[in-house]
Design a protein around this motif. Sequence first.
Motif, PDB file in Angstrom:
ATOM      1  N   ASP A  63      13.519  -0.930  11.336  1.00  0.00           N
ATOM      2  CA  ASP A  63      12.491   0.042  10.972  1.00  0.00           C
ATOM      3  C   ASP A  63      12.314  -0.048   9.460  1.00  0.00           C
ATOM      4  N   ILE A  64      11.071  -0.121   9.013  1.00  0.00           N
ATOM      5  CA  ILE A  64      10.785  -0.293   7.587  1.00  0.00           C
ATOM      6  C   ILE A  64       9.843   0.813   7.131  1.00  0.00           C
ATOM      7  N   ALA A  65      10.077   1.339   5.950  1.00  0.00           N
ATOM      8  CA  ALA A  65       9.208   2.388   5.401  1.00  0.00           C
ATOM      9  C   ALA A  65       7.800   1.853   5.182  1.00  0.00           C
ATOM     10  N   PHE A  66       6.809   2.734   5.277  1.00  0.00           N
ATOM     11  CA  PHE A  66       5.411   2.337   5.152  1.00  0.00           C
ATOM     12  C   PHE A  66       5.144   1.599   3.837  1.00  0.00           C
ATOM     13  N   GLU A  67       5.724   2.086   2.757  1.00  0.00           N
ATOM     14  CA  GLU A  67       5.498   1.483   1.439  1.00  0.00           C
ATOM     15  C   GLU A  67       6.024   0.056   1.353  1.00  0.00           C
ATOM     16  N   ASN A  68       6.967  -0.307   2.205  1.00  0.00           N
ATOM     17  CA  ASN A  68       7.560  -1.640   2.167  1.00  0.00           C
ATOM     18  C   ASN A  68       6.916  -2.616   3.139  1.00  0.00           C
ATOM     19  N   LEU A  69       5.911  -2.164   3.872  1.00  0.00           N
ATOM     20  CA  LEU A  69       5.208  -3.058   4.789  1.00  0.00           C
ATOM     21  C   LEU A  69       4.349  -4.040   4.016  1.00  0.00           C
ATOM     22  N   PRO A  70       4.190  -5.262   4.530  1.00  0.00           N
ATOM     23  CA  PRO A  70       3.222  -6.172   3.916  1.00  0.00           C
ATOM     24  C   PRO A  70       1.822  -5.537   3.950  1.00  0.00           C
ATOM     25  N   GLU A  71       1.003  -5.893   2.997  1.00  0.00           N
ATOM     26  CA  GLU A  71      -0.327  -5.267   2.852  1.00  0.00           C
ATOM     27  C   GLU A  71      -1.162  -5.374   4.123  1.00  0.00           C
ATOM     28  N   CYS A  72      -1.148  -6.534   4.761  1.00  0.00           N
ATOM     29  CA  CYS A  72      -1.976  -6.710   5.960  1.00  0.00           C
ATOM     30  C   CYS A  72      -1.504  -5.809   7.103  1.00  0.00           C
ATOM     31  N   VAL A  73      -0.215  -5.574   7.214  1.00  0.00           N
ATOM     32  CA  VAL A  73       0.320  -4.705   8.258  1.00  0.00           C
ATOM     33  C   VAL A  73       0.009  -3.245   7.941  1.00  0.00           C
ATOM     34  N   ALA A  74       0.146  -2.861   6.679  1.00  0.00           N
ATOM     35  CA  ALA A  74      -0.187  -1.496   6.268  1.00  0.00           C
ATOM     36  C   ALA A  74      -1.664  -1.203   6.534  1.00  0.00           C
ATOM     37  N   ASN A  75      -2.527  -2.207   6.326  1.00  0.00           N
ATOM     38  CA  ASN A  75      -3.950  -2.017   6.614  1.00  0.00           C
ATOM     39  C   ASN A  75      -4.196  -1.775   8.095  1.00  0.00           C
ATOM     40  N   VAL A  76      -3.511  -2.515   8.956  1.00  0.00           N
ATOM     41  CA  VAL A  76      -3.664  -2.312  10.398  1.00  0.00           C
ATOM     42  C   VAL A  76      -3.236  -0.896  10.772  1.00  0.00           C
ATOM     43  N   VAL A  77      -2.092  -0.460  10.259  1.00  0.00           N
ATOM     44  CA  VAL A  77      -1.602   0.895  10.544  1.00  0.00           C
ATOM     45  C   VAL A  77      -2.615   1.928  10.040  1.00  0.00           C
ATOM     46  N   MET A  90       0.844  -1.169   0.000  1.00  0.00           N
ATOM     47  CA  MET A  90       0.000   0.000   0.000  1.00  0.00           C
ATOM     48  C   MET A  90       0.892   1.237   0.000  1.00  0.00           C
ATOM     49  N   GLU A  91       0.521   2.193  -0.774  1.00  0.00           N
ATOM     50  CA  GLU A  91       1.251   3.450  -0.829  1.00  0.00           C
ATOM     51  C   GLU A  91       0.799   4.357   0.315  1.00  0.00           C
ATOM     52  N   LEU A  92       1.698   5.185   0.791  1.00  0.00           N
ATOM     53  CA  LEU A  92       1.390   6.110   1.872  1.00  0.00           C
ATOM     54  C   LEU A  92       0.269   7.063   1.464  1.00  0.00           C
ATOM     55  N   LEU A  93       0.280   7.489   0.224  1.00  0.00           N
ATOM     56  CA  LEU A  93      -0.761   8.394  -0.268  1.00  0.00           C
ATOM     57  C   LEU A  93      -2.139   7.741  -0.194  1.00  0.00           C
ATOM     58  N   ASP A  94      -2.229   6.452  -0.507  1.00  0.00           N
ATOM     59  CA  ASP A  94      -3.511   5.751  -0.418  1.00  0.00           C
ATOM     60  C   ASP A  94      -4.030   5.713   1.013  1.00  0.00           C
ATOM     61  N   ALA A  95      -3.140   5.470   1.961  1.00  0.00           N
ATOM     62  CA  ALA A  95      -3.537   5.439   3.374  1.00  0.00           C
ATOM     63  C   ALA A  95      -4.002   6.821   3.831  1.00  0.00           C
ATOM     64  N   VAL A  96      -3.287   7.851   3.443  1.00  0.00           N
ATOM     65  CA  VAL A  96      -3.665   9.222   3.806  1.00  0.00           C
ATOM     66  C   VAL A  96      -5.025   9.565   3.210  1.00  0.00           C
ATOM     67  N   ASN A  97      -5.235   9.228   1.950  1.00  0.00           N
ATOM     68  CA  ASN A  97      -6.515   9.538   1.308  1.00  0.00           C
ATOM     69  C   ASN A  97      -7.670   8.744   1.918  1.00  0.00           C
ATOM     70  N   VAL A 110      -6.085  14.190  -1.492  1.00  0.00           N
ATOM     71  CA  VAL A 110      -4.939  14.980  -1.950  1.00  0.00           C
ATOM     72  C   VAL A 110      -4.166  14.175  -2.991  1.00  0.00           C
ATOM     73  N   THR A 111      -3.330  14.866  -3.752  1.00  0.00           N
ATOM     74  CA  THR A 111      -2.559  14.198  -4.803  1.00  0.00           C
ATOM     75  C   THR A 111      -1.122  13.907  -4.374  1.00  0.00           C
ATOM     76  N   SER A 112      -0.734  14.448  -3.208  1.00  0.00           N
ATOM     77  CA  SER A 112       0.631  14.244  -2.725  1.00  0.00           C
ATOM     78  C   SER A 112       0.644  14.350  -1.202  1.00  0.00           C
ATOM     79  N   THR A 113       1.542  13.593  -0.579  1.00  0.00           N
ATOM     80  CA  THR A 113       1.669  13.686   0.879  1.00  0.00           C
ATOM     81  C   THR A 113       2.482  14.918   1.274  1.00  0.00           C
ATOM     82  N   ALA A 114       3.090  15.587   0.304  1.00  0.00           N
ATOM     83  CA  ALA A 114       3.856  16.805   0.577  1.00  0.00           C
ATOM     84  C   ALA A 114       2.956  18.039   0.601  1.00  0.00           C
ATOM     85  N   THR A 115       1.665  17.857   0.386  1.00  0.00           N
ATOM     86  CA  THR A 115       0.710  18.961   0.395  1.00  0.00           C
ATOM     87  C   THR A 115       0.700  19.630   1.759  1.00  0.00           C
TER      88      THR A 115
END
Length: 185
Positions: free
Chosen positions: A111-125, A1-8, A19-24
């Motif tokens: 420590d692992i970047a959000f984009e590199n987390l397994p999908e199930c872990v990214a969903n929990v976060v 999962m991309e960080l932008l998808d989680a934010v949106n 938003v179109t970017s997390t740098a917004t």
Amino acid sequence: MELLDAVNSCLSALGEARVTSTATRHPTVDLILGTIKVKQKAILERGMWFNTYDAKMYPNDAGQVEYPAAAISVQSGDSSKIYVKRNGMLFDVLDNTAFFTEPVTITVTADIAFENLPECVANVVMYRTMRAVYVGDLGYDPTVSDMMQNEQVASLQMETMHMRNMQYSTRSRRGFARYMQALRG
């Protein structure tokens, strides 16, 4: 999962525009990003199947061992030692020294970047962040129970994957052998 998808997803739950970017420059996006970091670190500190590994670290010429760069924590491969980070180096708490004469075997929790987390872990976060930000902004209402249910389903999937990948087994414990021996008579 991309960080932008989680934010949106979190923004949509709050009823705000995507938003179109997390740098917004957006106060809610900043709040969501900060909360994601906190929730992600809480899961990673536990040590899951995807962010723990064993390493053999060798002392440098000065007799010190560098602390692994992306490590959240380290544990001794030998249960009689406790290691911590001091001044960027590995420190043996029990012997009160940062100097080693032999290689050190440790288990690193990375420590692992959000984009590199397994999908199930990214969903929990994402769901934990969504609930925390929603409750902080709008308070408790029936929507929160739906978020909690989604979080629990994602957490169950994460725990299932963790158990499957770590291959925990009672057969490898001494107590199991004694139990089987007692069953045989």
